[in-house]
Write an enzyme that holds these catalytic residues in place. Structure first.
Site, PDB file in Angstrom:
ATOM      1  CE  LYS A 187      41.516  15.244 -13.956  1.00 36.51           C
ATOM      2  NZ  LYS A 187      42.232  13.960 -14.020  1.00 36.51           N
ATOM      3  CD  GLU A 194      48.857   1.050 -18.637  1.00 32.53           C
ATOM      4  OE1 GLU A 194      49.723   1.558 -19.391  1.00 32.53           O
ATOM      5  OE2 GLU A 194      47.874   1.694 -18.204  1.00 32.53           O
ATOM      6  NE  ARG A 210      49.148   1.485 -24.565  1.00 33.97           N
ATOM      7  CZ  ARG A 210      48.998   2.782 -24.297  1.00 33.97           C
ATOM      8  NH1 ARG A 210      49.516   3.293 -23.214  1.00 33.97           N
ATOM      9  NH2 ARG A 210      48.342   3.551 -25.127  1.00 33.97           N
TER      10      ARG A 210
END
Ligand SMILES: Cc1ncc(C[n+]2csc(CCOP(=O)(O)OP(=O)(O)O)c2C)c(N)n1
Ligand SMILES: CC(=O)[C@@H](O)[C@H](O)COP(=O)(O)O
Ligand SMILES: [Mg+2]
Length: 626
Positions: free
Chosen positions: A283, A368, A396
């Site tokens: 990343k 979630e 969600r």
């Protein structure tokens, strides 16, 4: 230097067809230009950054090997799709990314035929890709489908549901797992640990040392797996896991070696059945500050690329910071308090809490649904869970909120950030619906603070309740607060008395705009504080003394807090005007622009009230108000 000279190759690439005409040996140079373009674009406009730098070679290789847009590439989350946008005709447009009228920060089907699936939330790529693959097969189309998902996205239950189904169907689908060991913060979970061990193993060290191209030659489908089985007992976890789900596992390969990626993908394109390619990336690749601190550089405002620092400083304390300070204070007093985040430690203001109370802090991954059910279990065990969650992501976990928490009356506190208009992330992230979907749940207390002081008081109040409660606030800086009556359960306050016969009933953070509008309208202003239970006493008093009641909320009007007022008055009393977000998905832009577009700034409120309540006595105009 002119654009074309700086981007010699990219200036010749208007679409992936142009890319595919280049010899493979030119691809590393293309990747270099794409990476430079990402850095320059985000430095000027702000946006998601570190994940884009990590996905450069992947985007180049995928568009080189696959016949996009006929073949379909589905990006999970979509925050890593800038290289894909650069290669698909949007290099110039990207200068206005996430701005009003500019391209979205995420793939959107209406933006380009190359954006196979609209996205912004995580863990959808495999399911959507599977649907496309099965659909293509049913329609007799010869179309290849690739789903690119990060290791963070792979912590979400939806991803496993889709893998399981794809394996069962034996569908022709390639899943590319872009593994950088990072979600926004360091990734969590047993599978993530196991993937990391695999890449770090001596076997793959040898493969890397011997050249990745050897891997491409070895052929896909478990060749390495067989080798690994022979050499390294105990490293088979993730590979065997995917194999058991019905996928051929390939890799891991270096996701920054574009030529190897092309070689491996070219072979995989010819294979049938579910295939998984494990690609290891970094990343922030290619921009040292982002490589060193990918958390800080996950997304950024405009910055000076040479200095590696943000151009502008932040304003006052944000709502998130108010919450972050409160939860640390509260935890110091209340040993039963535990905090849960579905992979949003930074965005939800839990960095300090995680450091100070590591045993009471839980990052559950991008999960979630699990976050809410896990909180319910913790509450059953006598703890006081605080679920820190963005409004859009709580969508969600709606069944978990109803079935696991509210139905059992469990004392779980939902600290809902990014409620209402969010701004640059646009419709995928807008917290436009929570008041609507929360206020219909029996037994749930729902609060919307107008300022930082009220926010703290509401959090404190919620923590003391014996049942579930939600406090919701928007993105950005929080007004400090004014002298006001102390918070009482289900009670609002009159903040200003006016003489025009109009009362503005404000639910939450639009209070400042309402007060400015009220000056021009000579209106009464009530801070309602509670969406549920509603202050019906105050409501009746205002209804008896005003000709027009105007409800104001940073939520869709449909089913929102204004609807609660209408239901309580049941057709009796004064005229009602409901101001909130309209019945359509919002675009992207700054929060201020989007609020103004929805008529929720002071000017818009004045305009709407005057239009609806003609005859409201005029006062000297506020500056800027006509
Ligand atoms: C359902 C959902 N929850 C949370 C987020 C916030 N979010 C955006 S990117 C991200 C991390 C994704 O990690 P990964 O898929 O590994 O991609 P990377 O940034 O590492 O490339 C998170 C948690 C989201 N977009 N969707
Ligand atoms: C892609 C994603 O879901 C997150 O990176 C999100 O964009 C963060 O939003 P905030 O900037 O509001 O924290
Ligand atoms: Mg990742």
């Amino acid at each position: 230097m002119g654009e074309d000279a700086r981007y010699r190759l990219l200036s010749m690439i208007d679409s992936p067809a142009d890319l595919r005409r280049l010899p493979r040996s030119r691809l590393p140079a293309v990747a270099d230009e794409v990476r430079r373009c990402v850095i320059e674009t985000v430095a000027a406009a702000g946006g998601h950054f570190a994940a884009n730098l990590g996905a450069v070679e992947l985007a180049v290789a995928l568009h080189y090997v696959y016949r996009t847009p006929h073949d379909l590439v589905v990006w999970d989350v979509g925050h890593q799709a800038y290289p894909h946008k650069i290669l698909t005709g949007r290099r110039e447009a990207l200068r206005r990314v996430r701005r009003r009228g500019g391209p979205s920060g995420f793939p959107r089907r209406e933006e380009s035929p190359y954006d196979a699936f609209g996205v912004g939330h995580a863990s959808t790529a495999i399911g959507a890709g599977l649907g496309m693959a099965v659909g293509a097969a049913l329609r007799g189309e010869d179309r290849r489908v690739v789903a690119v998902i990060g290791d963070g996205g792979l912590t979400g239950g939806m991803a496993y549901e889709a893998l399981n189904h794809a394996g069962h169907l034996g569908a022709d689908l390639l899943v590319v797992l872009n593994d950088n060991e990072m979600s926004i913060s360091p990734n969590v979970g047993a599978l993530s640990r196991s993937l990391a061990r695999l890449w770090a193993s001596p076997l793959y060290g040898a493969v890397r040392a011997g050249g990745e191209r050897a891997l491409a030659r070895m052929g896909p489908a478990g060749t390495l797996l067989r080798e690994a089985r022979r050499q390294v007992k105990g490293l088979l976890g993730p590979a065997a896991f995917f194999q058991e789900l019905g996928f051929d596992y390939h890799g891991p390969v270096d996701g920054h070696d574009v030529e190897t990626l092309v070689a491996v993908l070219a072979r995989l394109r010819e294979r049938r059945g579910p295939q998984l390619l494990h690609v290891v990336t970094r990343k922030g690749k290619g921009y040292p500050p982002a490589e060193a601190d990918p958390v800080a550089w996950h997304a950024t405002g405009p910055f000076d690329p040479a200095a590696g620092r943000a151009v502008s400083g932040a304003g006052g304390a944000t709502w998130t910071e108010v919450f972050g300070a409160w939860i640390c204070e509260a935890a110091a007093r209340e040993p039963r308090l535990v905090a849960i985040t579905p992979a949003m430690r930074e965005g939800s203001g839990l960095v300090a809490f995680a450091e100070r109370f590591p045993q009471r802090y839980f990052d559950v991954g991008i999960a979630e649904q699990h976050a809410v059910t896990f909180a319910a279990g913790l509450a059953c065990a006598g703890l006081r869970p605080v679920v820190a969650i963005y409004s859009t992501f709580l969508q969600r976990a709606y069944d978990q909120l109803i079935h696991d928490v509210a139905l059992q009356g469990l004392p779980v506190l939902f600290a809902i950030d990014r409620a209402g208009v969010v701004g640059p992330d646009g419709p995928t992230h807008a917290g436009a619906f929570d008041l609507t979907y929360l206020r219909c749940i029996p037994g749930l207390t729902v609060m919307a603070p107008a300022d930082a002081a009220e926010c703290r008081a509401m959090l404190e109040h919620a923590l003391a309740l014996e049942g579930p409660a939600a406090v919701r606030w928007p993105r950005g800086p929080a007004p400090a607060g004014r002298e006001a009556a102390p918070l009482a359960h289900g009670r609002g306050v009159v903040v200003r008395r006016g003489g025009s016969g109009v009362a503005l009933l404000v639910f939450g953070a639009l209070l400042e705009a309402a007060l400015a509008a009220a000056e021009a309208l000579d209106a009464t202003v009530a801070g309602m504080r509670f969406v549920k239970p509603l202050d019906e006493t105050l409501l009746r008093e205002l209804a008896a003394t005003h000709r027009v009641l105007v409800t104001l909320e940073d939520n869709v009007v449909a089913g929102g807090a204004g609807g609660a007022v209408a239901e309580a008055l049941a057709g009796a009393g004064p005229r009602l005007l409901h101001l909130g977000l309209p019945d359509r998905f919002q675009g992207h832009g700054s929060r201020g622009e989007l609020l103004a577009e929805a008529g929720l700034d002071a000017e818009g409120i004045v305009r709407a009230v005057r239009r609806a309540a003609g005859g409201v006595r005029r006062r000297p105009a506020l500056r800027g108000l006509r």
